[in-house]
Design a protein around this motif. Sequence first.
Motif, PDB file in Angstrom:
ATOM      1  N   THR A   1       2.165   5.500   6.916  1.00  9.48           N
ATOM      2  CA  THR A   1       0.866   5.009   6.468  1.00  9.48           C
ATOM      3  C   THR A   1      -0.118   5.171   7.617  1.00  9.48           C
ATOM      4  OG1 THR A   1       1.881   3.403   4.982  1.00  9.48           O
ATOM      5  CG2 THR A   1      -0.417   3.028   5.559  1.00  9.48           C
ATOM      6  N   ILE A   2      -1.260   5.793   7.317  1.00  6.41           N
ATOM      7  CA  ILE A   2      -2.310   6.005   8.316  1.00  6.41           C
ATOM      8  C   ILE A   2      -3.595   5.396   7.765  1.00  6.41           C
ATOM      9  CG2 ILE A   2      -3.611   7.703   9.654  1.00  6.41           C
ATOM     10  CD1 ILE A   2      -1.379   9.738   8.978  1.00  6.41           C
TER      11      ILE A   2
ATOM     12  N   VAL B   1      -5.485   7.172   4.816  1.00  8.48           N
ATOM     13  CA  VAL B   1      -5.411   8.629   4.867  1.00  8.48           C
ATOM     14  C   VAL B   1      -4.145   9.026   4.126  1.00  8.48           C
ATOM     15  CG1 VAL B   1      -5.244  10.656   6.363  1.00  8.48           C
ATOM     16  CG2 VAL B   1      -6.587   8.650   7.098  1.00  8.48           C
ATOM     17  N   LYS B   2      -4.325   9.640   2.972  1.00  4.96           N
ATOM     18  CA  LYS B   2      -3.182   9.988   2.132  1.00  4.96           C
ATOM     19  C   LYS B   2      -2.429  11.173   2.718  1.00  4.96           C
ATOM     20  CE  LYS B   2      -3.940   6.975  -1.103  1.00  4.96           C
ATOM     21  NZ  LYS B   2      -3.067   5.869  -1.311  1.00  4.96           N
ATOM     22  N   GLN B   3      -1.120  11.065   2.684  1.00  2.00           N
ATOM     23  CA  GLN B   3      -0.254  12.132   3.142  1.00  2.00           C
ATOM     24  C   GLN B   3       1.065  11.997   2.409  1.00  2.00           C
ATOM     25  OE1 GLN B   3       0.855  12.063   7.294  1.00  2.00           O
ATOM     26  NE2 GLN B   3       0.798  14.283   7.413  1.00  2.00           N
ATOM     27  N   GLN B   4       1.655  13.123   2.041  1.00  2.00           N
ATOM     28  CA  GLN B   4       2.929  13.089   1.324  1.00  2.00           C
ATOM     29  C   GLN B   4       3.911  14.036   1.986  1.00  2.00           C
ATOM     30  OE1 GLN B   4       1.791  14.102  -2.634  1.00  2.00           O
ATOM     31  NE2 GLN B   4       1.466  16.253  -2.183  1.00  2.00           N
ATOM     32  N   CYS B   5       5.134  14.008   1.497  1.00  2.00           N
ATOM     33  CA  CYS B   5       6.172  14.881   2.024  1.00  2.00           C
ATOM     34  C   CYS B   5       5.689  16.330   1.952  1.00  2.00           C
ATOM     35  CB  CYS B   5       7.457  14.698   1.222  1.00  2.00           C
ATOM     36  SG  CYS B   5       8.829  15.686   1.829  1.00  2.00           S
TER      37      CYS B   5
ATOM     38  N   ALA C   1       1.644   3.419  11.062  1.00  2.00           N
ATOM     39  CA  ALA C   1       2.970   2.817  11.162  1.00  2.00           C
ATOM     40  C   ALA C   1       3.833   3.430  10.069  1.00  2.00           C
ATOM     41  CB  ALA C   1       2.888   1.298  10.992  1.00  2.00           C
ATOM     42  N   SER C   2       5.103   3.111  10.106  1.00  2.35           N
ATOM     43  CA  SER C   2       6.007   3.703   9.124  1.00  2.35           C
ATOM     44  C   SER C   2       5.703   3.227   7.710  1.00  2.35           C
ATOM     45  CB  SER C   2       7.464   3.411   9.483  1.00  2.35           C
ATOM     46  OG  SER C   2       7.679   2.022   9.565  1.00  2.35           O
ATOM     47  N   THR C   3       5.366   1.970   7.543  1.00  2.00           N
ATOM     48  CA  THR C   3       5.117   1.464   6.187  1.00  2.00           C
ATOM     49  C   THR C   3       3.770   0.756   6.116  1.00  2.00           C
ATOM     50  OG1 THR C   3       6.147  -0.702   6.558  1.00  2.00           O
ATOM     51  CG2 THR C   3       7.600   1.090   5.805  1.00  2.00           C
ATOM     52  N   LYS C   4       3.218   0.698   4.918  1.00  2.00           N
ATOM     53  CA  LYS C   4       1.947   0.010   4.669  1.00  2.00           C
ATOM     54  C   LYS C   4       2.079  -1.475   4.998  1.00  2.00           C
ATOM     55  CE  LYS C   4      -1.387  -0.530   0.849  1.00  2.00           C
ATOM     56  NZ  LYS C   4      -2.427  -0.981   1.710  1.00  2.00           N
ATOM     57  N   ASP C   5       3.193  -2.068   4.590  1.00  2.00           N
ATOM     58  CA  ASP C   5       3.422  -3.490   4.836  1.00  2.00           C
ATOM     59  C   ASP C   5       3.411  -3.796   6.337  1.00  2.00           C
ATOM     60  OD1 ASP C   5       4.105  -6.176   3.843  1.00  2.00           O
ATOM     61  OD2 ASP C   5       6.047  -5.805   4.803  1.00  2.00           O
ATOM     62  N   LEU C   6       4.105  -2.988   7.099  1.00  2.00           N
ATOM     63  CA  LEU C   6       4.168  -3.181   8.546  1.00  2.00           C
ATOM     64  C   LEU C   6       2.789  -3.021   9.186  1.00  2.00           C
ATOM     65  CD1 LEU C   6       6.104  -3.636  10.953  1.00  2.00           C
ATOM     66  CD2 LEU C   6       6.355  -1.166  11.068  1.00  2.00           C
ATOM     67  N   LEU C   7       2.052  -2.022   8.759  1.00  2.00           N
ATOM     68  CA  LEU C   7       0.717  -1.785   9.308  1.00  2.00           C
ATOM     69  C   LEU C   7      -0.240  -2.920   8.944  1.00  2.00           C
ATOM     70  CD1 LEU C   7      -1.062   0.057  10.963  1.00  2.00           C
ATOM     71  CD2 LEU C   7      -1.442   1.446   8.912  1.00  2.00           C
ATOM     72  N   ASP C   8      -0.187  -3.374   7.694  1.00  2.00           N
ATOM     73  CA  ASP C   8      -1.041  -4.483   7.272  1.00  2.00           C
ATOM     74  C   ASP C   8      -0.749  -5.744   8.077  1.00  2.00           C
ATOM     75  OD1 ASP C   8      -2.336  -2.895   5.411  1.00  2.00           O
ATOM     76  OD2 ASP C   8      -1.121  -3.592   3.725  1.00  2.00           O
ATOM     77  N   LYS C   9       0.532  -6.024   8.308  1.00  2.00           N
ATOM     78  CA  LYS C   9       0.904  -7.213   9.096  1.00  2.00           C
ATOM     79  C   LYS C   9       0.411  -7.083  10.537  1.00  2.00           C
ATOM     80  CE  LYS C   9       4.925  -8.598   6.411  1.00  2.00           C
ATOM     81  NZ  LYS C   9       6.381  -8.712   6.371  1.00  2.00           N
TER      82      LYS C   9
END
Length: 169
Positions: A44-45, A80-84, A57-65
């Motif tokens: 998640t960016i 910033v959307k990004q996918q595999c 950060a690796s996850t949205k939850d972690l970044l939000d916290k």
Amino acid sequence: MEIPCALHLKSLQTMAEQVEGSFVFTVLDEEDSLYFVRGENPLTIYHFPKRGIYVYASTKDLLDKALLRFGNLGEHPVEVKQQCGDILKLTANGETHRATFDDSHLFTLSYYPRLTSYYFPRPTEQSYLDELKSVAMTFGYTPEEIDELYLQGITPEEIEEYLYCGVEV
């Protein structure tokens, strides 16, 4: 004699197409451009345009916290959307450039849906896994990552030991 390394979107594309497994790479070049090469791992960016900063950060939850602990930055971030299969370059002056790589060689359950029917956990294991998934989120792991470890043959007990002790699984 030092051999110069050409770091650019094309060289990262070639590299990513050779890697197996689940990954996200971040690379900083000599001109302070930051590259994100996303395989199957979560990423998640956020961009704060007024401040001109990016956080990730690796996850949205972690970044939000983490942002909650940091405090108010005076604006709402833009995700910033990004996918595999995506490669993102952020230059030092704020420009963004994108490329993709062929991710068809990466193993994902979506490519092998019949495999999941062979690996359903027993009911008691399922409740244990559900508990592990909720705990794992506090360590920055997604429920999907815990499922992937389980599908790879790692027992719930080994997953728990890894989460709490950092022991290799």
